[in-house]
Design a protein around this motif. Sequence first.
Motif, short mmCIF file in Angstrom:
data_model
loop_
_atom_site.label_atom_id
_atom_site.label_comp_id
_atom_site.label_asym_id
_atom_site.label_seq_id
_atom_site.Cartn_x
_atom_site.Cartn_y
_atom_site.Cartn_z
N ARG A 1 -8.84 26.07 -27.32
CA ARG A 1 -8.10 26.34 -28.56
C ARG A 1 -9.06 26.40 -29.74
N TRP A 2 -10.08 25.52 -29.74
CA TRP A 2 -11.10 25.55 -30.79
C TRP A 2 -11.84 26.89 -30.76
N CYS A 3 -12.18 27.36 -29.56
CA CYS A 3 -12.87 28.66 -29.43
C CYS A 3 -12.03 29.79 -30.00
N HIS A 4 -10.73 29.77 -29.74
CA HIS A 4 -9.86 30.82 -30.26
C HIS A 4 -9.80 30.78 -31.79
N VAL A 5 -9.80 29.60 -32.36
CA VAL A 5 -9.68 29.48 -33.82
C VAL A 5 -11.00 29.79 -34.52
N TYR A 6 -12.13 29.25 -34.01
CA TYR A 6 -13.38 29.34 -34.75
C TYR A 6 -14.35 30.41 -34.26
N LEU A 7 -14.24 30.83 -33.00
CA LEU A 7 -15.19 31.83 -32.49
C LEU A 7 -14.54 33.20 -32.29
N ILE A 8 -13.39 33.21 -31.67
CA ILE A 8 -12.73 34.48 -31.36
C ILE A 8 -11.98 35.00 -32.59
N LYS A 9 -11.33 34.11 -33.30
CA LYS A 9 -10.58 34.42 -34.52
C LYS A 9 -9.57 35.54 -34.28
N GLU A 10 -9.64 36.60 -35.04
CA GLU A 10 -8.69 37.72 -34.92
C GLU A 10 -9.13 38.76 -33.90
N SER A 11 -10.24 38.51 -33.24
CA SER A 11 -10.77 39.46 -32.26
C SER A 11 -10.12 39.19 -30.90
N ASN A 12 -10.70 39.75 -29.87
CA ASN A 12 -10.22 39.54 -28.51
C ASN A 12 -11.42 39.14 -27.67
N PHE A 13 -11.24 38.19 -26.78
CA PHE A 13 -12.32 37.67 -25.96
C PHE A 13 -13.03 38.78 -25.19
N TRP A 14 -12.30 39.77 -24.72
CA TRP A 14 -12.88 40.81 -23.86
C TRP A 14 -13.76 41.80 -24.62
N VAL A 15 -13.62 41.92 -25.92
CA VAL A 15 -14.38 42.92 -26.66
C VAL A 15 -15.33 42.33 -27.70
N MET A 16 -15.44 41.03 -27.76
CA MET A 16 -16.36 40.41 -28.72
C MET A 16 -17.80 40.77 -28.37
N PRO A 17 -18.63 41.04 -29.37
CA PRO A 17 -20.05 41.28 -29.07
C PRO A 17 -20.73 40.00 -28.61
N ALA B 1 -16.18 37.71 -14.41
CA ALA B 1 -14.85 37.11 -14.44
C ALA B 1 -13.77 38.16 -14.22
N LYS B 2 -13.94 39.32 -14.85
CA LYS B 2 -12.93 40.38 -14.75
C LYS B 2 -12.78 40.87 -13.31
N GLU B 3 -13.87 40.86 -12.54
CA GLU B 3 -13.81 41.29 -11.14
C GLU B 3 -12.92 40.38 -10.30
N SER C 1 -24.14 30.53 -30.39
CA SER C 1 -25.01 29.65 -29.62
C SER C 1 -25.38 30.30 -28.29
N TRP C 2 -26.42 29.78 -27.67
CA TRP C 2 -26.87 30.29 -26.38
C TRP C 2 -25.76 30.16 -25.35
N SER C 3 -25.07 29.03 -25.31
CA SER C 3 -24.03 28.83 -24.29
C SER C 3 -22.85 29.78 -24.50
N TRP C 4 -22.47 30.05 -25.75
CA TRP C 4 -21.37 30.98 -26.00
C TRP C 4 -21.77 32.40 -25.59
N ARG C 5 -23.01 32.79 -25.87
CA ARG C 5 -23.49 34.11 -25.44
C ARG C 5 -23.49 34.21 -23.91
N GLN C 6 -23.85 33.15 -23.22
CA GLN C 6 -23.85 33.17 -21.75
C GLN C 6 -22.43 33.32 -21.21
N ILE C 7 -21.48 32.67 -21.85
CA ILE C 7 -20.07 32.81 -21.45
C ILE C 7 -19.63 34.26 -21.65
N LEU C 8 -19.98 34.84 -22.79
CA LEU C 8 -19.60 36.23 -23.06
C LEU C 8 -20.26 37.20 -22.09
N LEU C 9 -21.47 36.92 -21.68
CA LEU C 9 -22.18 37.80 -20.74
C LEU C 9 -21.57 37.75 -19.33
#
Length: 138
Positions: free
Chosen positions: A35-51, A70-72, A57-65
């Motif tokens: 929930r914190w990630c949705h409020v402070y990192l994702i905000k009004e964007s969408n998890f699947w299309v965030m750059p 995950a989609k597979e 942080s390094w760990s957040w970039r690794q999650i996004l990469l």
Amino acid sequence: MAEGGLGFKDMRTWNRALLLKQVWDILMNQSLWARWCHVYLIKESNFWVMPANGLHSWSWRQILLLRPVAKEHLIYKCGRGDKFSLWFDPWMHGESIHTLYGHRVIHETCLGRLPLVKDVIREGRWNWPLNSSDLVEI
């Protein structure tokens, strides 16, 4: 040693598995951290299309990469469609409408970037805006 080594785990595999668990938590939005990630990192964007670059942080970039991995392994069941982004979540045969048709479809429908799947369903049937020829085949 006679039984297969010293018992060390492959740390890359473990790290990847734990990061994929974080992806699952973000998608399910059940933990306080998610929930914190949705409020402070994702905000009004969408998890699947965030750059995946920028000032994160390094760990957040690794999650996004790890999103393609995950989609597979995800299977979306829309149900009422009240939890999935119409454009960006990969609910349609494992792909998002944005990936399949691009920004033009979002613009042509005049629905904006935030609608959910439920917003184009009326009485159990698809109710797409008639001003996009690409949506007819969907």
